[in-house]
Design a protein around this motif. Structure first.
Motif, PDB file in Angstrom:
ATOM      1  N   VAL A 211       0.846  -1.197   0.000  1.00  0.00           N
ATOM      2  CA  VAL A 211       0.000   0.000   0.000  1.00  0.00           C
ATOM      3  C   VAL A 211       0.881   1.247   0.000  1.00  0.00           C
ATOM      4  CG1 VAL A 211      -1.547   1.384   1.451  1.00  0.00           C
ATOM      5  CG2 VAL A 211      -2.061  -1.013   1.056  1.00  0.00           C
TER       6      VAL A 211
ATOM      7  N   PHE B  96      -7.834  12.607   3.503  1.00  0.00           N
ATOM      8  CA  PHE B  96      -6.547  11.928   3.626  1.00  0.00           C
ATOM      9  C   PHE B  96      -6.625  10.452   3.237  1.00  0.00           C
ATOM     10  CE2 PHE B  96      -8.860  11.709   7.599  1.00  0.00           C
ATOM     11  CZ  PHE B  96      -8.817  10.357   7.885  1.00  0.00           C
ATOM     12  N   ASP B  97      -7.844   9.910   3.101  1.00  0.00           N
ATOM     13  CA  ASP B  97      -8.006   8.463   2.947  1.00  0.00           C
ATOM     14  C   ASP B  97      -8.033   8.092   1.465  1.00  0.00           C
ATOM     15  OD1 ASP B  97      -8.479   5.827   3.221  1.00  0.00           O
ATOM     16  OD2 ASP B  97     -10.417   6.009   4.231  1.00  0.00           O
TER      17      ASP B  97
ATOM     18  N   ASP C 243      -7.514  -4.957   4.926  1.00  0.00           N
ATOM     19  CA  ASP C 243      -8.601  -5.315   4.012  1.00  0.00           C
ATOM     20  C   ASP C 243      -8.084  -6.162   2.862  1.00  0.00           C
ATOM     21  OD1 ASP C 243     -10.240  -3.915   5.630  1.00  0.00           O
ATOM     22  OD2 ASP C 243     -10.352  -2.132   4.352  1.00  0.00           O
ATOM     23  N   GLU C 244      -6.895  -5.813   2.378  1.00  0.00           N
ATOM     24  CA  GLU C 244      -6.359  -6.547   1.242  1.00  0.00           C
ATOM     25  C   GLU C 244      -5.979  -7.969   1.635  1.00  0.00           C
ATOM     26  OE1 GLU C 244      -2.455  -6.216  -0.362  1.00  0.00           O
ATOM     27  OE2 GLU C 244      -3.249  -5.443  -2.236  1.00  0.00           O
TER      28      GLU C 244
ATOM     29  N   ALA D  12      -5.413   4.846   8.013  1.00  0.00           N
ATOM     30  CA  ALA D  12      -6.178   4.455   6.818  1.00  0.00           C
ATOM     31  C   ALA D  12      -5.373   3.488   5.961  1.00  0.00           C
ATOM     32  CB  ALA D  12      -6.559   5.704   6.018  1.00  0.00           C
ATOM     33  N   GLY D  13      -4.074   3.707   5.868  1.00  0.00           N
ATOM     34  CA  GLY D  13      -3.207   2.823   5.094  1.00  0.00           C
ATOM     35  C   GLY D  13      -3.115   1.443   5.730  1.00  0.00           C
TER      36      GLY D  13
ATOM     37  N   LYS E  31      -6.148  -0.458   5.074  1.00  0.00           N
ATOM     38  CA  LYS E  31      -6.180  -0.912   3.687  1.00  0.00           C
ATOM     39  C   LYS E  31      -5.372  -2.197   3.515  1.00  0.00           C
ATOM     40  CE  LYS E  31      -6.409   1.376  -0.799  1.00  0.00           C
ATOM     41  NZ  LYS E  31      -7.796   1.841  -0.742  1.00  0.00           N
TER      42      LYS E  31
ATOM     43  N   ALA F 228      -5.126   6.250   0.074  1.00  0.00           N
ATOM     44  CA  ALA F 228      -3.977   5.370  -0.153  1.00  0.00           C
ATOM     45  C   ALA F 228      -4.309   4.408  -1.289  1.00  0.00           C
ATOM     46  CB  ALA F 228      -3.641   4.593   1.117  1.00  0.00           C
ATOM     47  N   SER F 229      -3.255   3.925  -1.963  1.00  0.00           N
ATOM     48  CA  SER F 229      -3.472   3.101  -3.151  1.00  0.00           C
ATOM     49  C   SER F 229      -2.620   1.848  -3.098  1.00  0.00           C
ATOM     50  CB  SER F 229      -3.128   3.916  -4.398  1.00  0.00           C
ATOM     51  OG  SER F 229      -3.058   3.072  -5.521  1.00  0.00           O
ATOM     52  N   ARG F 230      -3.055   0.837  -3.852  1.00  0.00           N
ATOM     53  CA  ARG F 230      -2.272  -0.399  -3.916  1.00  0.00           C
ATOM     54  C   ARG F 230      -1.195  -0.331  -4.992  1.00  0.00           C
ATOM     55  NH1 ARG F 230      -7.569  -2.329  -2.758  1.00  0.00           N
ATOM     56  NH2 ARG F 230      -7.551  -3.048  -0.606  1.00  0.00           N
TER      57      ARG F 230
END
Lengths: 165, 124, 144
Positions: free
Chosen positions: A139, B91-92, A160-161, A153-154, A157, B94-96
């Motif tokens: 991420v 802020f939310d 979740d992944e 939040a990261g 994520k 984020a990316s893969r």
């Protein structure tokens, strides 16, 4: 709410690393070692000071993290390497070493513009243009620096992944 | 320090775009120290009712900010002569993937509708 | 700021330390009008007073005396200045680079050094109808 992974940024091999619960999801535990590559590293401390990460009693430590993980449907303890800061070419081998010393399953989180792409130092001859040139990143958290809330939040994520995959 | 999970409305979380205010002048693109903004446009002739001649306006085809590269300095926000760019507290995002941090008109405009107050940070 | 003759550079700092300027603050360099100047600051903590000294580096030899024997804390600064500006600090015992992986190539902070990343990436601000280059980008960089 997806439940049950124990995430541990950086490494259980290193003494001084501390374990935290994510306030937004108490089933999520993280272990953090501050690599302190650059200013982004301060945001981890900021997340702790703001109560977004709650320290787990040292006496419980790694053992409890493993117990928490075994009690969940997922079972495995995923260790997270949180890379926050500028990766100079001189420091890159140290980051690679930290990554290679982590046991599977593990995931890397790139935190902030410098780790993501080189950021403000994108044109510098001595800076690695993104940590994903060296290790696989799960991420990418944007920001310069990202807010402490963006760190949480990261982490969510990543959780979740891992649940999805 | 805030502990209720709410970020301040004037936080520099993301840069939002009002596409209708953008004239494709390219000032933001050229002044960006990170070269993280890209803009594509083409000219269209518009004839106003009662006007003698048609006038030429720029149509914005594409506008992207690479938030993986962006240093959040706000030079683009400050320099935009038409206030088409503004700070928002989101802020939310984020990316893969690193490519997933490149945001186009759709995302940039959706942040513009967000809850922030859009004001500059002041000493308080 | 006081300009110092390069010949007296190290002696000047010895004198300052004898006068009570015991704290070394920083040393770095910059390029101006084609010449490289080295600048350093030392403080007298008791009198809360500081001195800022500057000297011109010899253009041909690109060398200046090290002040690391007077102020050991300057070693790190001189190593950094040496690798970034290509300056030879005479008497500096530690010549290991800090950020560069080798000393091959031009020192990055010289104005004549081009940043390859800026040359290779197309500038998104390039106008379609006329030629314009962003700061730090030159056409003939491969010949530079």
């Amino acid at each position: 709410m997806a439940s049950g992974n124990t995430l541990m940024p950086v490494t259980a091999l290193v003494s001084g690393a501390r374990a935290y619960r994510v306030a937004a999801d108490p089933t999520l535990c993280v272990q953090i070692l501050d690599l302190g590559l650059a200013c982004c590293a301060l945001e981890v401390g900021s997340a702790i000071a703001a109560g977004l990460l709650v320290e787990i009693e040292q006496s419980l430590g790694i053992g409890e993290l493993a117990t928490v993980a075994e009690g969940t449907s997922q079972g495995a303890v995923t260790t997270i390497l949180l890379i926050s800061g500028t990766i100079t070419d001189a420091l890159a081998p140290a980051v690679l070493r930290a990554w290679s010393q982590l046991s599977e399953p593990k995931a890397a989180v790139s935190f902030g513009a410098c780790a993501n792409t080189g950021g403000p130092y994108w044109d510098a001859p001595t800076v690695t243009k993104g940590i994903d040139q060296l290790i696989p990143v799960r991420v990418y958290v944007p920001g310069c620096p990202p807010r402490p809330e963006a760190l949480i939040a990261g982490l969510l994520k990543v959780r979740d992944e891992i649940v999805v995959t | 320090m805030k502990t209720d999970g709410q970020v301040p409305g004037q936080a520099h979380g993301v840069i939002a775009l009002t596409a209708s205010a953008c004239t494709s002048c390219m000032i933001c693109v050229r002044e960006c120290p990170s070269w993280c903004i890209e803009l594509e446009s083409h000219d269209v002739e518009v004839t106003d009712p009662g006007a003698r001649r048609p006038r030429t306006v720029s149509f914005l085809d594409a506008f992207t900010i690479d938030f993986g590269l962006c240093m959040y300095c706000g030079i683009c926000v400050d320099l935009c002569p038409f206030d088409a760019l503004a700070w928002r507290p989101d802020f939310d995002y984020a990316s893969r993937s690193a490519a997933g941090l490149v945001q186009g008109i759709g995302e940039l405009e959706s942040w513009q509708q967000g809850p922030g107050d859009g004001t500059a940070i002041s000493d308080s | 700021m006081r300009g110092i003759d390069p010949v007296n550079w190290a002696d000047e700092f010895s004198a300052l330390q004898a006068q009570g300027y015991s704290f070394f603050d920083f040393l770095t360099a910059y390029e101006r009008d084609g010449a490289i100047e080295v600048i350093a600051r030392v403080l007298d903590p008791g009198r809360k007073h500081s001195q800022l000294l500057v000297t011109k580096v010899d253009t041909d030899q690109k060398s200046v005396a090290s002040i690391s024997r007077v102020y050991p804390g300057s070693v790190w600064h001189e190593r950094e200045t040496a690798e970034m500006f290509g300056i030879n600090f005479i008497g500096l015992s530690d010549n290991r680079p800090l950020l560069r992986r080798s000393m091959i190539g031009r020192p990055p902070l010289l104005k004549s050094s081009v940043l390859a990343a800026r040359m290779l990436k197309p500038w998104p601000g390039q106008p379609s109808h006329r030629k314009q280059q962003p700061i730090g980008v030159v056409d003939d960089w491969l010949q530079a």
